[in-house]
Design an enzyme around this catalytic site. Structure first.
Site, PDB file in Angstrom:
ATOM      1  N   GLY A  98       2.230 -58.851   8.944  1.00  0.00           N
ATOM      2  CA  GLY A  98       0.939 -58.187   8.859  1.00  0.00           C
ATOM      3  C   GLY A  98       1.066 -56.677   8.981  1.00  0.00           C
ATOM      4  O   GLY A  98       1.567 -56.183   9.987  1.00  0.00           O
TER       5      GLY A  98
ATOM      6  N   GLY B  76      -1.347 -54.376   9.186  1.00  0.00           N
ATOM      7  CA  GLY B  76      -2.592 -53.742   9.623  1.00  0.00           C
ATOM      8  C   GLY B  76      -2.318 -52.772  10.766  1.00  0.00           C
ATOM      9  O   GLY B  76      -1.189 -52.307  10.954  1.00  0.00           O
ATOM     10  N   PHE B  77      -3.357 -52.473  11.539  1.00  0.00           N
ATOM     11  CA  PHE B  77      -3.196 -51.513  12.620  1.00  0.00           C
ATOM     12  C   PHE B  77      -2.148 -51.962  13.637  1.00  0.00           C
ATOM     13  O   PHE B  77      -1.310 -51.175  14.080  1.00  0.00           O
ATOM     14  CB  PHE B  77      -4.536 -51.288  13.324  1.00  0.00           C
ATOM     15  CG  PHE B  77      -5.511 -50.498  12.506  1.00  0.00           C
ATOM     16  CD1 PHE B  77      -5.268 -49.170  12.209  1.00  0.00           C
ATOM     17  CD2 PHE B  77      -6.675 -51.080  12.020  1.00  0.00           C
ATOM     18  CE1 PHE B  77      -6.158 -48.431  11.450  1.00  0.00           C
ATOM     19  CE2 PHE B  77      -7.573 -50.352  11.255  1.00  0.00           C
ATOM     20  CZ  PHE B  77      -7.318 -49.029  10.971  1.00  0.00           C
TER      21      PHE B  77
ATOM     22  N   GLU C 146     -23.609 -51.043   8.875  1.00  0.00           N
ATOM     23  CA  GLU C 146     -23.038 -49.952   8.084  1.00  0.00           C
ATOM     24  C   GLU C 146     -23.342 -50.127   6.603  1.00  0.00           C
ATOM     25  O   GLU C 146     -23.673 -49.165   5.898  1.00  0.00           O
ATOM     26  CB  GLU C 146     -21.530 -49.849   8.352  1.00  0.00           C
ATOM     27  CG  GLU C 146     -21.281 -49.236   9.730  1.00  0.00           C
ATOM     28  CD  GLU C 146     -19.833 -49.215  10.158  1.00  0.00           C
ATOM     29  OE1 GLU C 146     -19.526 -48.503  11.123  1.00  0.00           O
ATOM     30  OE2 GLU C 146     -18.998 -49.909   9.545  1.00  0.00           O
TER      31      GLU C 146
ATOM     32  N   ASP D  70      -6.676 -58.840  15.780  1.00  0.00           N
ATOM     33  CA  ASP D  70      -7.753 -59.829  15.697  1.00  0.00           C
ATOM     34  C   ASP D  70      -7.283 -61.258  15.914  1.00  0.00           C
ATOM     35  O   ASP D  70      -8.066 -62.124  16.306  1.00  0.00           O
ATOM     36  CB  ASP D  70      -8.406 -59.781  14.300  1.00  0.00           C
ATOM     37  CG  ASP D  70      -9.234 -58.536  14.089  1.00  0.00           C
ATOM     38  OD1 ASP D  70      -9.091 -57.595  14.876  1.00  0.00           O
ATOM     39  OD2 ASP D  70     -10.018 -58.502  13.113  1.00  0.00           O
TER      40      ASP D  70
ATOM     41  N   ALA E 171     -10.108 -51.915  15.583  1.00  0.00           N
ATOM     42  CA  ALA E 171      -8.840 -51.222  15.376  1.00  0.00           C
ATOM     43  C   ALA E 171      -8.146 -50.800  16.677  1.00  0.00           C
ATOM     44  O   ALA E 171      -6.936 -50.967  16.833  1.00  0.00           O
ATOM     45  CB  ALA E 171      -9.069 -50.000  14.489  1.00  0.00           C
ATOM     46  N   GLN E 172      -8.913 -50.257  17.632  1.00  0.00           N
ATOM     47  CA  GLN E 172      -8.300 -49.720  18.858  1.00  0.00           C
ATOM     48  C   GLN E 172      -7.440 -50.724  19.618  1.00  0.00           C
ATOM     49  O   GLN E 172      -6.268 -50.464  19.869  1.00  0.00           O
ATOM     50  CB  GLN E 172      -9.399 -49.154  19.768  1.00  0.00           C
ATOM     51  CG  GLN E 172      -9.863 -47.761  19.390  1.00  0.00           C
ATOM     52  CD  GLN E 172      -8.755 -46.735  19.517  1.00  0.00           C
ATOM     53  OE1 GLN E 172      -7.977 -46.764  20.463  1.00  0.00           O
ATOM     54  NE2 GLN E 172      -8.652 -45.858  18.551  1.00  0.00           N
TER      55      GLN E 172
END
Lengths: 450, 450
Positions: B17, B19-20, B176, B305, B321-322
């Site tokens: 993965g 991602g972040f 959003e 996640d 994200a954090q």
């Protein structure tokens, strides 16, 4: 055609196609006492001369395409996003996809051209051409994916198919794609991989005719071939492709392996020309008189690639941006004059400033005819190309963004837009089915590409 | 786990993965004496917090996504673009799509989450969610196309369906998207059309729970609702959607018309969690201990996640994200320490700086916990959001380009990237079949939108 000049109902001008010709026609008519409807089935104008840079990941697609509504902001003009499917030239009506009809007093038909696979439409998905933003994104996907899949094969099986990129057709599009793929492999992504050497990729142009860039003078053709060979591009002329299959093409009995096959071989006119019921040539372009009218229809103008127009010397007007723009302006001026009761008697004449093709990152050829006459090769040709294309990019913002991207790309050898989206496979490329543990671990010492 | 510290074979770390969490883990390990393989089925990292701006045509996709190879340039790390399809945790192997196996000494699994349609997978094509670049481009296509089709219907038939945009789910994504659609309609494209008034578009959020933004304190929830209502967004809470169909959704027996339906209602963990054969919660997230290990596997770290981790107060760590970044760093540090024969005994603790949601062009809410504690609303919240997101955008060039685009968009009320590509139709929207001549000609006097 010179009725109702003042007071009465405004003449209705229907422009079909939002390319160079259609946009210039609309612009020319913006202060005329007419109502203009610009119909296009897409919501955007595409700056086709830079499409190959989207295909090769230098520019993102939004920088060479702009919504028609953002360009055409004239008080007398409306934009209609729809597809014209037929004409009744007796009643002066165009039929739209859903069945509605659009009446006109003047029709400017400028729907351009599309790929021709010479009767082999089944080749289209195997060898995409380069006419639309979607085409460019699809070519980008395939080229970038080929390197990724090769790296994966190396990691999982220790070998990968040869990275042959085969370009069918050696016209300007083929030459530009070849130069750009070579740049990508040798400059931009070279240091991104650990297990393959992208610089070993081979680019091959297969041209059916006796030379590349047939429309150029022989000295420039030779120069282009030399510049391409310097980039490592292989060229085969008098080579007719007889079949295109996933993973290879056939030249007679010879099989030429290809991880990505691209099409730059043939174009045909938009089918709308035939639907007018007037005379067309074998490419489907509409035969027009010196005023850009098809025979018997002084209310219709055919502009851009769709027009089979002749130059003063009897040669066909080339299917590129410059004559398209000039035809659009001519049609617009003619209509603007007629609604004022005047008449444009001067025939359309293509003012030919020359042709250019770019070859990779800093080379090219230019057959300059105005403001001076001369043949340029290499870096001077490339600089000329750059200046002309920046100048003609429609919309200041795009122009600025494109320059910024180019500067960044050329200064740092980096590409602007290297995403692989959508399908993650290539025709003819099976996923490795080796089932042992990966051979490529550990990778200590592999920091430098080999 | 503390063997072969010096001299011998390096430990192999497999990160699944990009991602972040995965990127931060790789970065943390870049100087460790390990060999890292980062596997992702995509070639790029996606900056998910800004995806909604791609979906609503403010940013082009290449500015919030970057090739993993361009980010991960560490000497001890290789990137493999492939899909992991299973694990043998006894033998410490991951299986790849083609059958090859990847051995590891440490596994960092960080494959995130995807949409959950609560068992109604047939809704996915009718109500796209927002997790990938492709999702964002598809949402952009649908929203922009709705306005184009409405304009076309007006031109061809004199009427068009109500421009209702229905967003299912009132979490941060839903809020959003709602604010951004409202901005598009009322600010950016308002003056592009002649026959419709985009500002009359209606945005409706249908939330199943008792309030929007359930994770926020009540005062900020109220503020968000007020700000959304100021933008003209309609909100219905305690409203469970029972069916999604082309052109409408059902709430019990009530039919709610919708030209574009979007999904922000539910997420589920990546299926790879279940494939580990360890305990997962009902969303499919992996139950982990305080060191981010699933039970019985100290060599495996679950990050982002996909991890069902708990905060000190027993609440779940949020899927944003954090914490994903912090988990990636934690896993990386733990492994780096272990290969040096040390041991990280400090459990993972989420350092919560707060949460934010942006509402349209210059509003939002922020529940700030660090460097000060406070609730921000409206413009101050939006500025905070802006600064934080610019700061965390990975890669300087993207950061610069995004700022430039934002400045341009906010200064000139223009959108950055408004192309409609691909399919030119919407589910449930038939092409007008009116067959009379167009009613909308002439258009003299229609220069101003009504």
């Amino acid at each position: 055609m010179a009725t109702e000049v003042t007071g009465g109902i405004r003449k209705r001008v229907l422009i079909v196609g939002g390319g160079f010709a259609g946009l210039r026609a609309a612009e020319t008519l913006k202060d005329a006492e007419v109502n203009v409807t610009l119909v296009d089935r897409r919501n955007h104008h595409t700056f086709q001369p830079l499409l190959y840079q989207v295909a090769l990941a230098v520019l993102p697609e939004n920088e060479i395409a702009q919504p028609l509504r953002a360009i055409v902001k004239y008080a007398n003009t409306q934009v209609l996003m729809d597809e014209v499917t037929g004409f009744d030239t007796e009643k002066c009506r165009a039929t739209l996809k859903g069945g509605a009809e659009l009446e006109y007093d003047y029709l400017i038909l400028a729907t351009g051209s599309t790929h021709s696979y010479f009767g082999h439409d089944e080749w289209a998905s195997l060898a995409p051409g380069l006419k639309t933003i979607e085409d460019a994104v699809e070519i980008r996907r395939r080229v970038l994916l080929a390197f990724e899949l090769a790296e994966r094969e190396m990691q999982e099986t220790g070998k990968h198919p040869a990275l042959n990129f085969v370009i069918i057709g050696g016209g300007a599009t083929g030459v530009e794609l070849a130069g750009a793929i070579s740049d990508i492999a040798k400059l931009y992504i070279r240091h991104d991989f650990r297990h393959i050497d992208p610089a070993k990729a081979q680019v091959l142009i297969l041209e059916g005719g006796p030379t590349l860039l047939g429309a150029y003078p022989p000295d420039l053709q030779k120069s282009a071939i030399k510049q391409l060979e310097k980039l490592g591009v292989h060229i085969r002329v008098n080579t007719r492709v007889t079949d295109v299959q996933p993973g290879y093409v056939m030249v007679g009995d010879e099989r030429v392996d290809s991880v990505v096959t691209l099409w730059g071989a043939g174009v045909q006119a938009s089918p709308l020309g035939k639907l007018l019921g007037v005379e067309v040539d074998k490419k489907g372009s509409v035969i027009v008189d010196e005023h850009l009218h098809p025979k018997g229809h002084p209310e219709i103008f055919i502009c851009g690639d769709l027009a089979a127009a002749k130059m003063a010397d009897g040669k066909p007007v080339p299917g590129v941006a410059q004559p398209a723009m000039q035809m659009g302006v001519y049609a617009g001026k003619s209509i603007a004059a007629e609604v004022l009761g005047k008449r444009v008697s001067k025939p359309f004449e293509y003012f030919d400033k020359g042709d250019m093709a770019v070859i990779g990152r800093s080379a090219g050829i230019a057959n300059v005819k105005w403001p001076f006459k001369g043949h340029l090769s290499g870096f001077p040709a490339w600089v000329t190309w750059l200046v002309v294309h920046i100048f003609f990019l429609i919309g200041f913002r795009n122009r600025f963004a494109v320059i910024r991207n180019w500067a960044y790309t050329y200064a740092f050898f980096k590409e602007g837009s290297r995403l692989i989206t959508g399908d993650q496979s290539l025709p003819g490329w099976e996923h490795s089915t080796d089932s042992g543990p990966l051979r490529t671990q550990p990778i200590a010492g592999l920091a430098e590409p080999h």
